[in-house]
Design a protein around this motif. Structure first.
Motif, PDB file in Angstrom:
ATOM      1  N   TRP A 158       9.945  81.124  96.714  1.00  0.00           N
ATOM      2  CA  TRP A 158       9.948  82.299  97.587  1.00  0.00           C
ATOM      3  C   TRP A 158      10.774  81.915  98.810  1.00  0.00           C
ATOM      4  CZ3 TRP A 158       8.697  87.218  96.884  1.00  0.00           C
ATOM      5  CH2 TRP A 158       8.514  88.052  97.996  1.00  0.00           C
ATOM      6  N   THR A 159      12.074  82.124  98.734  1.00  0.00           N
ATOM      7  CA  THR A 159      12.979  81.729  99.811  1.00  0.00           C
ATOM      8  C   THR A 159      13.010  82.791 100.894  1.00  0.00           C
ATOM      9  OG1 THR A 159      14.895  82.793  98.798  1.00  0.00           O
ATOM     10  CG2 THR A 159      14.430  80.488  98.147  1.00  0.00           C
ATOM     11  N   ASP A 160      13.602  82.447 102.029  1.00  0.00           N
ATOM     12  CA  ASP A 160      13.743  83.422 103.114  1.00  0.00           C
ATOM     13  C   ASP A 160      14.552  84.633 102.673  1.00  0.00           C
ATOM     14  OD1 ASP A 160      12.244  81.819 104.806  1.00  0.00           O
ATOM     15  OD2 ASP A 160      13.988  80.947 105.820  1.00  0.00           O
ATOM     16  N   MET A 161      15.635  84.405 101.909  1.00  0.00           N
ATOM     17  CA  MET A 161      16.457  85.527 101.443  1.00  0.00           C
ATOM     18  C   MET A 161      15.691  86.393 100.459  1.00  0.00           C
ATOM     19  SD  MET A 161      19.068  87.377 101.639  1.00  0.00           S
ATOM     20  CE  MET A 161      20.173  86.415 102.639  1.00  0.00           C
ATOM     21  N   ARG A 162      14.952  85.792  99.555  1.00  0.00           N
ATOM     22  CA  ARG A 162      14.149  86.575  98.616  1.00  0.00           C
ATOM     23  C   ARG A 162      13.088  87.379  99.347  1.00  0.00           C
ATOM     24  NH1 ARG A 162      13.682  82.075  93.713  1.00  0.00           N
ATOM     25  NH2 ARG A 162      15.883  82.237  93.145  1.00  0.00           N
ATOM     26  N   ALA A 163      12.485  86.782 100.362  1.00  0.00           N
ATOM     27  CA  ALA A 163      11.489  87.497 101.169  1.00  0.00           C
ATOM     28  C   ALA A 163      12.141  88.670 101.893  1.00  0.00           C
ATOM     29  CB  ALA A 163      10.837  86.545 102.167  1.00  0.00           C
ATOM     30  N   ALA A 164      13.345  88.465 102.424  1.00  0.00           N
ATOM     31  CA  ALA A 164      14.043  89.535 103.145  1.00  0.00           C
ATOM     32  C   ALA A 164      14.400  90.686 102.203  1.00  0.00           C
ATOM     33  CB  ALA A 164      15.298  88.984 103.824  1.00  0.00           C
ATOM     34  N   VAL A 165      14.846  90.350 100.988  1.00  0.00           N
ATOM     35  CA  VAL A 165      15.179  91.385 100.012  1.00  0.00           C
ATOM     36  C   VAL A 165      13.921  92.134  99.603  1.00  0.00           C
ATOM     37  CG1 VAL A 165      16.000  91.785  97.646  1.00  0.00           C
ATOM     38  CG2 VAL A 165      17.296  90.292  99.186  1.00  0.00           C
ATOM     39  N   PHE A 166      12.829  91.418  99.381  1.00  0.00           N
ATOM     40  CA  PHE A 166      11.588  92.091  98.999  1.00  0.00           C
ATOM     41  C   PHE A 166      11.093  92.995 100.130  1.00  0.00           C
ATOM     42  CE2 PHE A 166       7.148  92.806  98.197  1.00  0.00           C
ATOM     43  CZ  PHE A 166       7.182  93.183  96.861  1.00  0.00           C
ATOM     44  N   ASP A 167      11.132  92.502 101.368  1.00  0.00           N
ATOM     45  CA  ASP A 167      10.717  93.322 102.509  1.00  0.00           C
ATOM     46  C   ASP A 167      11.528  94.606 102.588  1.00  0.00           C
ATOM     47  OD1 ASP A 167       8.763  91.518 103.266  1.00  0.00           O
ATOM     48  OD2 ASP A 167       9.972  90.597 104.852  1.00  0.00           O
ATOM     49  N   ALA A 168      12.841  94.471 102.411  1.00  0.00           N
ATOM     50  CA  ALA A 168      13.705  95.654 102.470  1.00  0.00           C
ATOM     51  C   ALA A 168      13.369  96.624 101.346  1.00  0.00           C
ATOM     52  CB  ALA A 168      15.169  95.241 102.405  1.00  0.00           C
ATOM     53  N   LEU A 169      13.233  96.093 100.126  1.00  0.00           N
ATOM     54  CA  LEU A 169      12.906  96.938  98.983  1.00  0.00           C
ATOM     55  C   LEU A 169      11.585  97.661  99.202  1.00  0.00           C
ATOM     56  CD1 LEU A 169      13.358  97.903  96.065  1.00  0.00           C
ATOM     57  CD2 LEU A 169      12.230  95.793  95.308  1.00  0.00           C
ATOM     58  N   ALA A 170      10.578  96.936  99.632  1.00  0.00           N
ATOM     59  CA  ALA A 170       9.248  97.530  99.842  1.00  0.00           C
ATOM     60  C   ALA A 170       9.253  98.528 100.993  1.00  0.00           C
ATOM     61  CB  ALA A 170       8.222  96.433 100.094  1.00  0.00           C
ATOM     62  N   GLY A 171      10.230  98.437 101.877  1.00  0.00           N
ATOM     63  CA  GLY A 171      10.311  99.341 103.023  1.00  0.00           C
ATOM     64  C   GLY A 171      10.874 100.715 102.701  1.00  0.00           C
ATOM     65  N   PHE A 172      11.493 100.856 101.554  1.00  0.00           N
ATOM     66  CA  PHE A 172      12.044 102.159 101.162  1.00  0.00           C
ATOM     67  C   PHE A 172      10.949 103.019 100.558  1.00  0.00           C
ATOM     68  CE2 PHE A 172      15.966  99.708 101.295  1.00  0.00           C
ATOM     69  CZ  PHE A 172      16.868 100.621 101.839  1.00  0.00           C
ATOM     70  N   ASP A 173      10.977 104.321 100.855  1.00  0.00           N
ATOM     71  CA  ASP A 173       9.986 105.220 100.266  1.00  0.00           C
ATOM     72  C   ASP A 173      10.521 105.917  99.018  1.00  0.00           C
ATOM     73  OD1 ASP A 173      11.781 106.888 101.528  1.00  0.00           O
ATOM     74  OD2 ASP A 173      10.275 108.133 102.502  1.00  0.00           O
TER      75      ASP A 173
ATOM     76  N   SER B 106      24.649  89.330  95.697  1.00  0.00           N
ATOM     77  CA  SER B 106      23.513  88.431  95.932  1.00  0.00           C
ATOM     78  C   SER B 106      22.200  89.180  95.764  1.00  0.00           C
ATOM     79  CB  SER B 106      23.584  87.826  97.332  1.00  0.00           C
ATOM     80  OG  SER B 106      24.742  87.054  97.479  1.00  0.00           O
ATOM     81  N   VAL B 107      22.171  90.397  96.256  1.00  0.00           N
ATOM     82  CA  VAL B 107      20.961  91.216  96.141  1.00  0.00           C
ATOM     83  C   VAL B 107      20.684  91.546  94.678  1.00  0.00           C
ATOM     84  CG1 VAL B 107      19.932  93.450  96.737  1.00  0.00           C
ATOM     85  CG2 VAL B 107      21.154  92.128  98.478  1.00  0.00           C
ATOM     86  N   TYR B 108      21.733  91.873  93.904  1.00  0.00           N
ATOM     87  CA  TYR B 108      21.548  92.152  92.475  1.00  0.00           C
ATOM     88  C   TYR B 108      20.897  90.973  91.755  1.00  0.00           C
ATOM     89  CZ  TYR B 108      23.993  96.613  91.787  1.00  0.00           C
ATOM     90  OH  TYR B 108      24.342  97.936  91.781  1.00  0.00           O
ATOM     91  N   ARG B 109      21.342  89.762  92.046  1.00  0.00           N
ATOM     92  CA  ARG B 109      20.766  88.587  91.392  1.00  0.00           C
ATOM     93  C   ARG B 109      19.278  88.448  91.729  1.00  0.00           C
ATOM     94  NH1 ARG B 109      25.910  86.614  92.436  1.00  0.00           N
ATOM     95  NH2 ARG B 109      25.355  85.659  94.421  1.00  0.00           N
ATOM     96  N   ILE B 110      18.943  88.683  92.980  1.00  0.00           N
ATOM     97  CA  ILE B 110      17.537  88.593  93.391  1.00  0.00           C
ATOM     98  C   ILE B 110      16.729  89.720  92.748  1.00  0.00           C
ATOM     99  CG2 ILE B 110      15.967  88.759  95.361  1.00  0.00           C
ATOM    100  CD1 ILE B 110      18.192  87.298  96.997  1.00  0.00           C
ATOM    101  N   LEU B 111      17.287  90.924  92.695  1.00  0.00           N
ATOM    102  CA  LEU B 111      16.581  92.045  92.071  1.00  0.00           C
ATOM    103  C   LEU B 111      16.350  91.787  90.586  1.00  0.00           C
ATOM    104  CD1 LEU B 111      18.331  95.042  93.841  1.00  0.00           C
ATOM    105  CD2 LEU B 111      15.944  94.320  94.125  1.00  0.00           C
TER     106      LEU B 111
END
Length: 153
Positions: free
Chosen positions: A29-44, A68-73
């Motif tokens: 659970w890297t900082d970048m993965r956490a940031a991508v997850f936070d952003a994703l979860a923030g969308f309604d 980079s985001v696609y790879r994490i997604l």
């Protein structure tokens, strides 16, 4: 089993459940993965990789590439942290990453709101029909397009 109940997570509980699920699968659970997850979860609504990259870029103060985001997604979808809305080429955070099941999305053509429901009898019927046709469908995704209650009438 037709419908089932599970613990829905939101906020910090969702982030914690996602982190636990990912690390249980041997991933970090890297900082970048956490940031991508936070952003994703923030969308309604379902968000594209470009939407997420823009949101992460804003919070990180540096440009984050959509590749980079696609790879994490892709990693998140494989780990059950996110679901891909195929017809929109967009993603939603899975509010119950500890529960594996089929995806049924109700997508409003007017406002884009997407509701995720679980109904094992419906997805089981799809799986059975596929089997009858000689096709294996281990995790079908069903998307129903129409008009939500807020936009209808």
């Amino acid at each position: 089993m037709t419908r089932h109940d599970h613990q829905l997570h939101e906020g910090d509980s969702l982030k914690s459940a996602a982190r636990d699920r990912l690390t249980q699968q041997g991933e970090q659970w890297t900082d970048m993965r956490a940031a991508v997850f936070d952003a994703l979860a923030g969308f309604d609504k379902p968000a594209s990789a470009y939407d997420i990259a823009e949101a992460v870029s804003g919070t990180q103060g540096r440009r984050v590439a959509a590749n980079s985001v696609y790879r994490i997604l892709d990693l998140f979808v494989g780990a059950n942290l996110a679901r891909r809305v195929e017809s929109a080429n967009a993603y939603v955070a899975n509010a119950h990453p500890d529960c594996l099941h089929d995806c049924i999305f109700l997508i409003c053509d007017t406002c884009g709101q997407t509701v995720h429901i679980d109904d094992d009898s419906l997805s089981g019927g799809v799986r059975d029909a596929a089997k009858t046709a000689g096709f294996t469908a281990p995790r079908p995704v069903i998307e129903v397009r129409g008009t939500c209650g807020d936009c209808g009438d």
